[in-house]
Design a protein around this motif. Structure first.
Motif, PDB file in Angstrom:
ATOM      1  N   THR A 293       2.975 -16.388  -7.349  1.00 14.10           N
ATOM      2  CA  THR A 293       3.507 -15.884  -8.724  1.00 14.10           C
ATOM      3  C   THR A 293       2.947 -15.497  -9.681  1.00 14.10           C
ATOM      4  O   THR A 293       3.172 -13.804 -10.088  1.00 14.10           O
ATOM      5  CB  THR A 293       4.368 -17.118  -9.134  1.00 14.10           C
ATOM      6  N   ALA A 294       1.527 -16.100 -10.015  1.00 16.52           N
ATOM      7  CA  ALA A 294       1.182 -15.146 -10.841  1.00 16.52           C
ATOM      8  C   ALA A 294       0.911 -14.255 -10.317  1.00 16.52           C
ATOM      9  O   ALA A 294       0.116 -12.791 -11.199  1.00 16.52           O
ATOM     10  CB  ALA A 294      -0.589 -15.973 -11.227  1.00 16.52           C
ATOM     11  N   ASP A 295      -0.380 -13.677  -9.857  1.00 22.90           N
ATOM     12  CA  ASP A 295      -0.776 -12.314  -9.234  1.00 22.90           C
ATOM     13  C   ASP A 295       0.560 -11.012  -9.013  1.00 22.90           C
ATOM     14  O   ASP A 295       0.174 -10.354  -8.846  1.00 22.90           O
ATOM     15  CB  ASP A 295      -1.075 -12.651  -7.093  1.00 22.90           C
ATOM     16  N   ALA A 296       1.862 -11.550  -8.483  1.00 25.94           N
ATOM     17  CA  ALA A 296       3.052 -10.678  -8.273  1.00 25.94           C
ATOM     18  C   ALA A 296       3.219 -10.071 -10.003  1.00 25.94           C
ATOM     19  O   ALA A 296       3.639  -9.429  -9.727  1.00 25.94           O
ATOM     20  CB  ALA A 296       3.676 -11.292  -7.377  1.00 25.94           C
ATOM     21  N   PHE A 297       3.172 -11.178 -10.620  1.00 20.41           N
ATOM     22  CA  PHE A 297       4.180 -10.492 -12.129  1.00 20.41           C
ATOM     23  C   PHE A 297       2.212 -10.207 -12.843  1.00 20.41           C
ATOM     24  O   PHE A 297       2.704 -10.331 -14.376  1.00 20.41           O
ATOM     25  CB  PHE A 297       4.395 -11.843 -12.599  1.00 20.41           C
ATOM     26  N   GLY A 298       1.016 -10.044 -12.356  1.00 23.53           N
ATOM     27  CA  GLY A 298      -0.132  -9.548 -12.829  1.00 23.53           C
ATOM     28  C   GLY A 298      -0.436 -10.666 -14.274  1.00 23.53           C
ATOM     29  O   GLY A 298      -0.592  -9.954 -15.582  1.00 23.53           O
ATOM     30  N   ILE A 299      -0.346 -12.114 -14.355  1.00 26.20           N
ATOM     31  CA  ILE A 299      -0.512 -12.722 -15.192  1.00 26.20           C
ATOM     32  C   ILE A 299      -2.108 -12.622 -15.559  1.00 26.20           C
ATOM     33  O   ILE A 299      -2.642 -12.263 -14.384  1.00 26.20           O
ATOM     34  CB  ILE A 299      -0.596 -14.090 -14.571  1.00 26.20           C
ATOM     35  N   GLU A 300      -2.686 -12.890 -17.140  1.00 32.38           N
ATOM     36  CA  GLU A 300      -3.633 -12.655 -17.536  1.00 32.38           C
ATOM     37  C   GLU A 300      -4.806 -14.137 -16.754  1.00 32.38           C
ATOM     38  O   GLU A 300      -6.035 -14.025 -16.179  1.00 32.38           O
ATOM     39  CB  GLU A 300      -4.688 -12.706 -18.743  1.00 32.38           C
ATOM     40  N   GLN A 301      -3.895 -15.047 -16.354  1.00 31.05           N
ATOM     41  CA  GLN A 301      -5.210 -16.292 -16.310  1.00 31.05           C
ATOM     42  C   GLN A 301      -4.077 -17.366 -15.501  1.00 31.05           C
ATOM     43  O   GLN A 301      -2.478 -17.755 -16.281  1.00 31.05           O
ATOM     44  CB  GLN A 301      -5.595 -16.634 -17.153  1.00 31.05           C
ATOM     45  N   LEU A 302      -3.808 -18.332 -15.120  1.00 39.03           N
ATOM     46  CA  LEU A 302      -3.925 -19.603 -14.488  1.00 39.03           C
ATOM     47  C   LEU A 302      -4.795 -20.953 -14.470  1.00 39.03           C
ATOM     48  O   LEU A 302      -5.868 -20.666 -14.871  1.00 39.03           O
ATOM     49  CB  LEU A 302      -3.330 -19.441 -13.366  1.00 39.03           C
ATOM     50  N   ILE A 303      -3.911 -21.897 -15.486  1.00 37.71           N
ATOM     51  CA  ILE A 303      -5.088 -22.966 -16.238  1.00 37.71           C
ATOM     52  C   ILE A 303      -4.517 -24.224 -15.456  1.00 37.71           C
ATOM     53  O   ILE A 303      -3.159 -24.685 -15.472  1.00 37.71           O
ATOM     54  CB  ILE A 303      -5.093 -23.102 -17.260  1.00 37.71           C
TER      55      ILE A 303
ATOM     56  N   TYR B  46       1.027  -1.392  -0.052  1.00 34.63           N
ATOM     57  CA  TYR B  46      -0.547   0.254  -0.230  1.00 34.63           C
ATOM     58  C   TYR B  46       0.556   1.357   0.197  1.00 34.63           C
ATOM     59  O   TYR B  46       0.232   2.029  -0.200  1.00 34.63           O
ATOM     60  CB  TYR B  46      -1.001   0.080   1.252  1.00 34.63           C
ATOM     61  N   SER B  47       2.134   1.163   0.164  1.00 33.79           N
ATOM     62  CA  SER B  47       3.375   2.348   0.760  1.00 33.79           C
ATOM     63  C   SER B  47       3.901   2.095  -0.961  1.00 33.79           C
ATOM     64  O   SER B  47       5.009   2.879  -0.675  1.00 33.79           O
ATOM     65  CB  SER B  47       3.773   2.426   1.901  1.00 33.79           C
ATOM     66  N   SER B  48       3.771   1.201  -1.129  1.00 31.49           N
ATOM     67  CA  SER B  48       4.752   1.380  -2.638  1.00 31.49           C
ATOM     68  C   SER B  48       4.353   1.811  -3.571  1.00 31.49           C
ATOM     69  O   SER B  48       3.205   2.554  -3.335  1.00 31.49           O
ATOM     70  CB  SER B  48       5.367  -0.218  -2.774  1.00 31.49           C
ATOM     71  N   LYS B  49       5.344   2.473  -4.631  1.00 31.72           N
ATOM     72  CA  LYS B  49       5.122   2.703  -5.998  1.00 31.72           C
ATOM     73  C   LYS B  49       4.371   1.672  -6.825  1.00 31.72           C
ATOM     74  O   LYS B  49       4.588   2.108  -8.438  1.00 31.72           O
ATOM     75  CB  LYS B  49       5.783   3.937  -6.741  1.00 31.72           C
ATOM     76  N   PHE B  50       4.172   0.973  -6.730  1.00 33.65           N
ATOM     77  CA  PHE B  50       4.021  -0.609  -7.776  1.00 33.65           C
ATOM     78  C   PHE B  50       2.772   0.313  -8.257  1.00 33.65           C
ATOM     79  O   PHE B  50       1.775  -0.144  -7.639  1.00 33.65           O
ATOM     80  CB  PHE B  50       3.891  -2.126  -7.037  1.00 33.65           C
ATOM     81  N   GLN B  51       2.834   0.134  -9.689  1.00 30.83           N
ATOM     82  CA  GLN B  51       1.432   0.174 -10.756  1.00 30.83           C
ATOM     83  C   GLN B  51       1.225  -1.601 -10.776  1.00 30.83           C
ATOM     84  O   GLN B  51       1.641  -2.580 -11.914  1.00 30.83           O
ATOM     85  CB  GLN B  51       1.988   0.689 -11.451  1.00 30.83           C
ATOM     86  N   LYS B  52      -0.629  -1.122 -10.551  1.00 32.19           N
ATOM     87  CA  LYS B  52      -0.719  -2.683 -11.382  1.00 32.19           C
ATOM     88  C   LYS B  52      -1.319  -2.593 -12.668  1.00 32.19           C
ATOM     89  O   LYS B  52      -1.158  -2.240 -13.340  1.00 32.19           O
ATOM     90  CB  LYS B  52      -2.192  -2.732 -10.391  1.00 32.19           C
ATOM     91  N   ARG B  53      -0.570  -3.838 -12.969  1.00 35.25           N
ATOM     92  CA  ARG B  53      -1.334  -4.314 -14.514  1.00 35.25           C
ATOM     93  C   ARG B  53      -0.726  -5.810 -14.403  1.00 35.25           C
ATOM     94  O   ARG B  53      -1.048  -6.572 -13.562  1.00 35.25           O
ATOM     95  CB  ARG B  53       0.702  -3.716 -15.290  1.00 35.25           C
ATOM     96  N   GLN B  54      -1.372  -5.486 -15.603  1.00 40.32           N
ATOM     97  CA  GLN B  54      -1.816  -7.624 -16.204  1.00 40.32           C
ATOM     98  C   GLN B  54      -1.021  -7.354 -17.417  1.00 40.32           C
ATOM     99  O   GLN B  54      -1.201  -6.591 -18.473  1.00 40.32           O
ATOM    100  CB  GLN B  54      -3.511  -7.221 -16.101  1.00 40.32           C
ATOM    101  N   PHE B  55      -0.644  -7.923 -17.973  1.00 36.90           N
ATOM    102  CA  PHE B  55       0.375  -8.905 -19.316  1.00 36.90           C
ATOM    103  C   PHE B  55      -1.026  -9.813 -19.710  1.00 36.90           C
ATOM    104  O   PHE B  55      -1.207 -10.834 -18.772  1.00 36.90           O
ATOM    105  CB  PHE B  55       1.266  -9.233 -18.848  1.00 36.90           C
ATOM    106  N   PRO B  56      -0.494 -10.165 -20.873  1.00 34.73           N
ATOM    107  CA  PRO B  56      -0.568 -10.742 -21.376  1.00 34.73           C
ATOM    108  C   PRO B  56      -0.599 -12.540 -21.960  1.00 34.73           C
ATOM    109  O   PRO B  56      -0.075 -12.892 -22.680  1.00 34.73           O
ATOM    110  CB  PRO B  56      -1.150 -10.118 -23.426  1.00 34.73           C
TER     111      PRO B  56
END
Length: 166
Positions: A36-46, A6-16
């Motif tokens: 890991t999927a959440d940390a790297f902004g992955i669109e989906q885990l199958i 919450y105090s970092s400047k990480f920008q939420k982003r999703q990658f294809p």
């Protein structure tokens, strides 16, 4: 001072990027894949396989990221890969083979969604899945061992892919 999310400047982003996990069956590994999927902004885990542990052990490791990461469970990974390929995904397996390319040398296509295929803890990506892939990449290792934990290897690979896509 150490910062939290919450105090970092990480920008939420999703990658294809979609991760296709073939027969990863260890509950802590599944939980770590969600994190890991959440940390790297992955669109989906199958998650593919007949015994995907989605219980307490998985949830403890995931720290509830299974609630925010879109995921599906399928039995047949070959079918999932074929479906993604028909939707225009670049299919890339993470495996050491006689034809694999070092991850550090591979240039990812910035204009095409990526499906990263990872294999089970003991046997890696199956031969049938490898045959469906457009490319196979490996992580160069410099010690005596020729493999890493599936989640550690996935993290290293996602770091490289998102670095290139960013």
């Amino acid at each position: 001072m150490q910062l939290d999310y919450y105090s970092s400047k990480f920008q939420k982003r999703q990658f294809p990027i979609t991760i296709v996990s073939e027969n990863v069956a260890n509950a802590p590994n599944i939980g770590s894949l969600f994190r890991t999927a959440d940390a790297f902004g992955i669109e989906q885990l199958i998650l593919c396989g007949s015994h995907i542990p989605m219980g307490r052990k998985m949830s403890k490791t995931s720290r509830s990221t299974e609630k925010s990461v879109p995921f599906e469970i399928h039995e047949n990974s070959d079918q999932v890969i074929s479906d993604l390929k028909s939707k225009g995904y670049l299919i890339i397996a993470l495996e050491i083979t006689s034809n694999s390319i070092a991850l550090s040398e591979f240039k990812f296509n910035l204009n095409q969604p990526i499906a990263l295929i990872i294999g089970d803890e003991k046997f890696g990506v199956s031969e049938s899945c490898l045959q469906l892939c457009d490319h196979v990449v490996h992580i160069e290792m410099f010690g005596q061992n020729s493999s890493m934990n599936v989640v550690q290897a996935t993290s290293v690979t996602l770091y490289e892919i998102t670095k290139q896509l960013n």
